[in-house]
Design an enzyme around this catalytic site. Sequence first.
Site, PDB file in Angstrom:
ATOM      1  N   SER A   8       1.895  -9.703  -0.338  1.00 50.38           N
ATOM      2  CA  SER A   8       1.469  -8.365  -0.892  1.00 50.38           C
ATOM      3  C   SER A   8       1.314  -8.073   0.745  1.00 50.38           C
ATOM      4  CB  SER A   8       0.261  -8.109  -1.312  1.00 50.38           C
ATOM      5  OG  SER A   8      -0.982  -9.209   0.115  1.00 50.38           O
ATOM      6  N   LYS A  41       0.910  -1.154  -0.010  1.00 50.36           N
ATOM      7  CA  LYS A  41       0.470  -0.435  -0.530  1.00 50.36           C
ATOM      8  C   LYS A  41       1.094   1.282  -0.173  1.00 50.36           C
ATOM      9  CE  LYS A  41      -4.375  -1.510   0.607  1.00 50.36           C
ATOM     10  NZ  LYS A  41      -4.022  -2.947   0.898  1.00 50.36           N
ATOM     11  N   GLU A  93     -10.124   5.716   3.394  1.00 49.51           N
ATOM     12  CA  GLU A  93     -10.759   4.249   4.166  1.00 49.51           C
ATOM     13  C   GLU A  93      -9.642   3.596   4.046  1.00 49.51           C
ATOM     14  OE1 GLU A  93     -11.264   4.705   1.049  1.00 49.51           O
ATOM     15  OE2 GLU A  93     -11.237   2.421   0.577  1.00 49.51           O
TER      16      GLU A  93
HETATM   17  C1  LIG Z   1      -5.429  -4.064   1.273  1.00 49.48           C
HETATM   18  C2  LIG Z   1      -4.637  -5.459   0.846  1.00 49.48           C
HETATM   19  C3  LIG Z   1      -4.523  -6.281   0.226  1.00 49.48           C
HETATM   20  C4  LIG Z   1      -5.774  -5.971  -1.024  1.00 49.48           C
HETATM   21  O1  LIG Z   1      -5.295  -4.938  -1.528  1.00 49.48           O
HETATM   22  P1  LIG Z   1      -5.193  -4.995  -3.124  1.00 49.48           P
HETATM   23  O2  LIG Z   1      -5.646  -3.859  -3.869  1.00 49.48           O
HETATM   24  O3  LIG Z   1      -5.961  -6.730  -3.625  1.00 49.48           O
HETATM   25  O4  LIG Z   1      -4.134  -5.728  -3.589  1.00 49.48           O
HETATM   26  C5  LIG Z   1      -3.862  -7.669  -0.155  1.00 49.48           C
HETATM   27  N1  LIG Z   1      -3.401  -7.839   0.686  1.00 49.48           N
HETATM   28  C6  LIG Z   1      -2.181  -6.851   1.716  1.00 49.48           C
HETATM   29  C7  LIG Z   1      -1.198  -7.677   2.871  1.00 49.48           C
HETATM   30  C8  LIG Z   1      -3.335  -5.809   1.921  1.00 49.48           C
HETATM   31  O5  LIG Z   1      -2.930  -4.992   3.249  1.00 49.48           O
END
Ligand SMILES: *Cc1c(COP(=O)(O)O)cnc(C)c1O
Length: 389
Positions: free
Chosen positions: A374, A86, A108
């Site tokens: 992620s 993010k 948000e």
């Molecule tokens: C917010 C988040 C996601 C999902 O958001 P995407 O926009 O689909 O990437 C996935 N993994 C983590 C660790 C997140 O914080």
Amino acid sequence: MSILPNRFGAFGGRYVSETLVHALDDVEKTYLLAIKDPLFKKELNHLLKDFVGRPTPLYYAKNLSKIFKCKLYLKREDLAHTGAHKINNTVAQGLLAKRMGKKRIIAETGAGQHGVATAAAAAFLGLECAIYMGTEDMRRQKPNVLRMRILGADVIPVSSGSKTLKDAINEAMRDWTKNVRTTHYLFGSVLGPHPFPLIVRNFQRIIGKEAKKQIIKCEGRMPDIIAACVGGGSNAIGIFYDFLNIKGIKFIGVEAGGYGIKLGEHASRFLQNKKGIFQGTYSYLLQDKCGQIQTTHSIAPGLDYPAIGPEHSLLYENKKVKYTRATDNEAVKAFRLLSSSEGIIPALESAHALTILFKFKSEIKNKVVIINISGRGDKDIEALDEQNR
Ligand SMILES: *Cc1c(COP(=O)(O)O)cnc(C)c1O
């Protein structure tokens, strides 16, 4: 009027009240000028390197590779500052907000990861910051609420509706409409009205750009399979995008399968197969017969979202990406597997992507596979502990 293409096939667009159109035009213009400005590029590159900690490694997961008889590489977005991908987007959009002369940033958050990443960017840019969060999510992700507050953000509890992300979004949209002159709404994923799906994707493309260089260095060739979890879709499109025009790569996006296939038990937008408008954009989304947005469920709060980014809807319809889903239980199994076999605790969101290891077992055999991790799982430990009791 938008300058850049504002749709992905039939999807996307800008379904907002007129009050916001000028602000959206301003975001687009500012973005276009910024990306051509060497000073912006220099500042962003500096921040990505020394604040975020990029490039993140592409890690060869030796033990899992042995178990699943493949070559498994993990893109380590869990090692980015604040613990997820993010931050790539919030730092960049924060710079845009500053350029537009905005004094305040709002966002948000579901899992709290986007809230923390936004609060961190606002802190060093010297901007006021308010984060809308459902009270149910605040309970589930308490450590992130505390982190946002320490970073100086005002966390505004939203106790209407399902008390989760979709209600927080409604409140944030209301705030933006009211305070649009002074306030930038920092979208956290490839969602919302044009130009957000496009600019957030471009700010997240760094994941795939790095991975491409890294896999060539490690393997001397392109991967066979790339997988990522899909909430709004920013980490997935971020890692996919720069590989999309290469033949022979299979892309897999994993949605949240929750605990059942009835409406309300999951967040698999392609399962219900209905299109509509939410948060200013036209895409696949979970809705009832009258078009009302439905509550969703996932053990991973970051995937617990009724709509999918419009570009994913196009990639789904033209079959460029295969979308599948993983249940809560499958994600927990993958979460434990990575933790105990490789010493890496993934976010529950990322664990959804890891489930392809056992769900596509025969397809991944002898293949070079990249899975996007992620984020890191520290935030999820309490929720898992609760589930065990
Ligand atoms: C917010 C988040 C996601 C999902 O958001 P995407 O926009 O689909 O990437 C996935 N993994 C983590 C660790 C997140 O914080």
